[in-house]
Design a protein around this motif. Structure first.
Motif, PDB file in Angstrom:
ATOM      1  N   THR A 146       0.836  -1.205   0.000  1.00 22.25           N
ATOM      2  CA  THR A 146       0.000   0.000   0.000  1.00 22.25           C
ATOM      3  C   THR A 146       0.872   1.257   0.000  1.00 22.25           C
ATOM      4  N   ASP A 172      -6.139  -1.077  -4.770  1.00 21.29           N
ATOM      5  CA  ASP A 172      -5.576  -1.718  -3.573  1.00 21.29           C
ATOM      6  C   ASP A 172      -6.566  -2.740  -3.016  1.00 21.29           C
ATOM      7  N   GLU A 173      -6.299  -3.989  -3.268  1.00 24.11           N
ATOM      8  CA  GLU A 173      -7.136  -5.104  -2.804  1.00 24.11           C
ATOM      9  C   GLU A 173      -8.624  -4.883  -3.108  1.00 24.11           C
TER      10      GLU A 173
HETATM   11 MG    MG Z   1      -2.108  -2.855   2.077  1.00 25.22          MG
END
Ligand code: MG
Ligand code: ADP
Length: 241
Positions: A48, A169-170
């Protein structure tokens, strides 16, 4: 092909003085225009942090980082915010405004772009929501939509302005298998149509095959993909058993 992202010896640390903790080490990375790259690796490995640096959401501290030909090291706030106009962001939680409908959420993201001021934003928003399969739901509020539908609104919002880069992000972390798969396939299709580059962080082994390339991070460094992950990305009968 030109590179839209070039990181060279990029390092990053949080905190000051004795409490300072380095979390990214000597990151060297080049991503070409139109490439779909998946970044995977253990929790806490720095994925991240790297994504936020690449997106101009965090200032680069050392090394060199060129995004769309703009050097980020020492870039001004104005340069960073100009750059962010060319980047679409998709997060794990969809981050939609709960008091705005799907169409209004997408519209709001377009209002931030000068290039769209003269255009019919409602029509553009409705079109992109159709492209993600939500033509029947454009007037729904986020809490009237399923998790997968909300994430599709988030994709529509990120892609509506035709950004050059999508950072995700995910994006499937909160979704079931089928919705997760649908969401990334839609993202992949739209990005291909627009020639958009995608960098997607995921733990989700079921979507690794949408990538042109998989990169792996461990303890703040890019590292070779471990054997097991390679096995999952290229399932063979012996591993699947
Ligand atoms: Mg992360
Ligand atoms: P990942 O996304 O791979 O799980 P992160 O980039 O979130 O990893 O975190 C990498 C490391 O940096 C972790 O040790 C985390 O605790 C630390 N970290 C992340 N954000 C901050 C912050 N804002 N302040 C201090 N430390 C942070």
């Amino acid at each position: 092909m030109s590179n839209v992202i070039i990181a060279h010896q990029l390092n990053h640390a949080f905190g000051e003085g004795q409490l300072q903790k380095q979390v990214l080490f000597d990151i060297n990375l080049e991503i070409e225009a139109g490439e779909i790259v998946i970044l995977t690796g253990p929790s806490g490995s720095g994925k991240t942090t790297l994504l936020t640096l690449l997106g101009g959401l965090r200032a680069a501290q050392s090394g060199s980082l060129k995004i769309l030909d703009q050097e980020m090291l020492g870039a001004s706030k104005q340069q960073l915010s100009q750059l962010r106009c060319h980047i679409g962001y998709i997060f794990q939680a969809h981050n939609l405004m709960s008091f705005l409908t799907a169409q209004q959420n997408v519209r709001m993201s377009l209002e931030l772009h000068d290039a769209f001021l003269e255009q019919d934003l409602d029509a553009i928003a409705a079109n992109i929501l159709s492209a993600v399969g939500l033509e029947e739901r454009i007037h729904y509020y986020p809490d009237e939509l399923s998790g997968g539908q909300r994430q599709r609104v988030a994709i529509a919002r990120a892609l509506a302005s035709h950004p050059k880069i999508i950072l995700a992000d995910e994006p499937t972390a909160a979704l079931d298998k089928k919705s997760g798969r649908d969401v990334v396939e839609i993202m992949q299709k739209l990005a291909r149509e627009q020639g958009c580059t995608i960098l997607l962080v995921t733990h989700d082994n079921r979507i690794l095959d949408i990538a042109d390339r998989i990169i792996y991070m461990e303890d703040g460094r890019l590292a070779p993909l471990p054997q097991t992950e390679e096995g999952i990305s290229n399932p063979s009968p012996s591993i699947a058993a």
